[in-house]
Structure formats: C-alpha cells, structure tokens
Design a protein around this motif. Structure first.
Motif, mmCIF file in Angstrom:
data_model
loop_
_atom_site.group_PDB
_atom_site.id
_atom_site.type_symbol
_atom_site.label_atom_id
_atom_site.label_comp_id
_atom_site.label_asym_id
_atom_site.label_seq_id
_atom_site.Cartn_x
_atom_site.Cartn_y
_atom_site.Cartn_z
ATOM 1 N N PRO A 79 0.801 -1.230 0.000
ATOM 2 C CA PRO A 79 0.000 0.000 0.000
ATOM 3 C C PRO A 79 0.835 1.282 0.000
ATOM 4 O O PRO A 79 0.393 2.308 -0.491
ATOM 5 C CB PRO A 79 -0.816 -0.092 1.297
ATOM 6 N N ARG A 85 0.419 1.669 -6.763
ATOM 7 C CA ARG A 85 -0.854 2.371 -6.972
ATOM 8 C C ARG A 85 -1.051 2.707 -8.446
ATOM 9 O O ARG A 85 -2.152 2.622 -8.961
ATOM 10 C CB ARG A 85 -0.903 3.640 -6.116
ATOM 11 N N SER A 112 -5.821 -4.430 7.937
ATOM 12 C CA SER A 112 -5.197 -3.287 7.252
ATOM 13 C C SER A 112 -5.262 -3.441 5.736
ATOM 14 O O SER A 112 -5.599 -2.502 5.015
ATOM 15 C CB SER A 112 -3.735 -3.142 7.660
ATOM 16 N N ARG A 114 -7.335 -5.412 4.034
ATOM 17 C CA ARG A 114 -8.741 -5.368 3.632
ATOM 18 C C ARG A 114 -9.224 -3.920 3.533
ATOM 19 O O ARG A 114 -9.889 -3.551 2.560
ATOM 20 C CB ARG A 114 -9.623 -6.127 4.620
ATOM 21 N N ALA A 115 -8.878 -3.091 4.510
ATOM 22 C CA ALA A 115 -9.291 -1.683 4.492
ATOM 23 C C ALA A 115 -8.721 -0.968 3.271
ATOM 24 O O ALA A 115 -9.422 -0.191 2.614
ATOM 25 C CB ALA A 115 -8.847 -0.991 5.783
ATOM 26 N N TYR A 116 -7.459 -1.240 2.951
ATOM 27 C CA TYR A 116 -6.844 -0.611 1.790
ATOM 28 C C TYR A 116 -7.542 -1.043 0.506
ATOM 29 O O TYR A 116 -7.859 -0.219 -0.359
ATOM 30 C CB TYR A 116 -5.345 -0.946 1.719
ATOM 31 N N ARG A 118 -10.548 -2.164 0.071
ATOM 32 C CA ARG A 118 -11.901 -1.580 -0.004
ATOM 33 C C ARG A 118 -11.847 -0.098 -0.336
ATOM 34 O O ARG A 118 -12.626 0.391 -1.152
ATOM 35 C CB ARG A 118 -12.643 -1.807 1.309
ATOM 36 N N GLN A 119 -10.946 0.609 0.313
ATOM 37 C CA GLN A 119 -10.810 2.052 0.063
ATOM 38 C C GLN A 119 -10.489 2.323 -1.400
ATOM 39 O O GLN A 119 -11.027 3.248 -2.001
ATOM 40 C CB GLN A 119 -9.709 2.631 0.952
ATOM 41 N N ARG A 120 -9.648 1.498 -1.996
ATOM 42 C CA ARG A 120 -9.229 1.695 -3.382
ATOM 43 C C ARG A 120 -10.147 0.983 -4.381
ATOM 44 O O ARG A 120 -9.959 1.105 -5.585
ATOM 45 C CB ARG A 120 -7.793 1.189 -3.573
ATOM 46 N N GLY A 121 -11.122 0.207 -3.884
ATOM 47 C CA GLY A 121 -12.050 -0.497 -4.770
ATOM 48 C C GLY A 121 -11.381 -1.598 -5.577
ATOM 49 O O GLY A 121 -11.699 -1.787 -6.747
#
Length: 183
Positions: A79, A85, A112, A114-116, A118-121
């Motif tokens: 991340p 990215r 952590s 999973r959150a990344y 989801r945040q980035r789709g």
C-alpha cells in the motif's frame, strides 16, 4: 538526407543503450529469483469480498478455480508503494479476464490490507505477507513485482518495477502460447 540519417543513427544508439540499461537493471533486481514459485506451509489470503481464508497454495488455486497446470499472473505490491498504486487499474483489468493472484508484502495484518483494498475499490484475491518473508524467499526486496506462473508454477517473465497493462498482457499471452507448444 544526411540529417535524417544522422538522427536515425543517434536515436537507434540511444534506444539500444536505454534497452541495455533496462535489461541489465532487471537482471540485477531478479538475480535471486528462484525458478519455481514455492510458498511453503499455510498461507492466509483475502477474497474480493474481504473474507479471510487459510490453506496451502494448492487450496488457494482450487478455491479460485485455477488448478495446477493453468497459467496465472502474480502481482506483488504494498500500500505504501506509489508505483504499485499506478499499476492498480492495469492489474484490476487483467484480473477481470485472466487469473491473477496478488501478494501484499510488508503491508500489515488482514484488517489493514482489507481496508486498503476496499478504500481503493480493488477486487483482488490477495495473499498476505505481513513481514515480507514470502517475497524475500523468492528474491524480491522491491515492489511492485509482476510475474507469470506457467503450468508447472515456474516463475516466468519476472519484472521488478512498473509494468504497463500491455506488458502484463503480453507476458501472460507469451507464456500461454509457449506452454501450448512445449511438451
């Protein structure tokens, strides 16, 4: 006509030198890469819906519907990596048409990552490598890494650094076509 010939000659020399430098850097960055992808023991991975799963490499392949013998792409990322990215949309597009497994290295725990995602789709199947041990065991100390696993899980066309979507598709296609004609 002399100017054009001079320009073509200089451009050819420059491109040849640039290609040589690029290939030399890639050879150096992948010098410790073993010929075989061989994750040992139990792996932990996230499915696109965020579910955490545990099992062997064979279990993951079976869950994805990519049995041993099927070519797939491997994308190693983190991340905190800007180049990673920049590759996200190309990896997502590739994964919509071909089997792709990603490896989140030095990226923290499942929550952590999973959150990344989801945040980035990002709808990726992602193996967790929180301490970087799995990537390091395969000789990779930098990210991103893009590789194709052939029918025997051999590492093919390993590239460290940014890889274009076109480059990813070409590498995958080349391994598929080569494996079809290789006994």
């Amino acid at each position: 006509m002399g100017r054009i010939r001079h320009f073509v000659r200089e451009a050819s020399i420059t491109l040849t030198l640039a290609l040589g430098v690029f290939l030399g850097v890639q050879a150096w960055l992948t010098r410790a890469t073993p010929p075989q992808w061989a994750p040992q023991g139990t792996l932990t991975w996230l499915l696109p819906d965020g579910t955490v799963q545990h099992g062997t490499w064979a279990d993951l392949r079976a869950q994805m519907g990519t049995p041993a013998g099927q070519v797939l792409a491997l994308h190693v990322w983190a991340p905190w990596c800007g180049f990673c990215r920049a590759e996200e949309s190309a990896v997502t597009a590739l994964a919509s048409r071909h089997p792709v497994i990603t490896l989140a290295t030095r990226s923290g725990d499942a929550a952590s990552v999973r959150a990344y995602l989801r945040q980035r789709g990002l709808p990726w199947v992602t193996v967790l490598d929180p301490d970087g041990g799995l990537a390091a065991a395969h000789g990779w100390h930098s990210v991103p890494v893009f590789a194709v696993l052939d029918a025997g899980d051999r590492l093919r066309h390993v590239t460290v650094g940014y890889t274009t979507g076109w480059g990813m598709r070409w590498r995958l296609h080349w391994v598929r076509e080569h494996d079809r004609w290789t006994p």
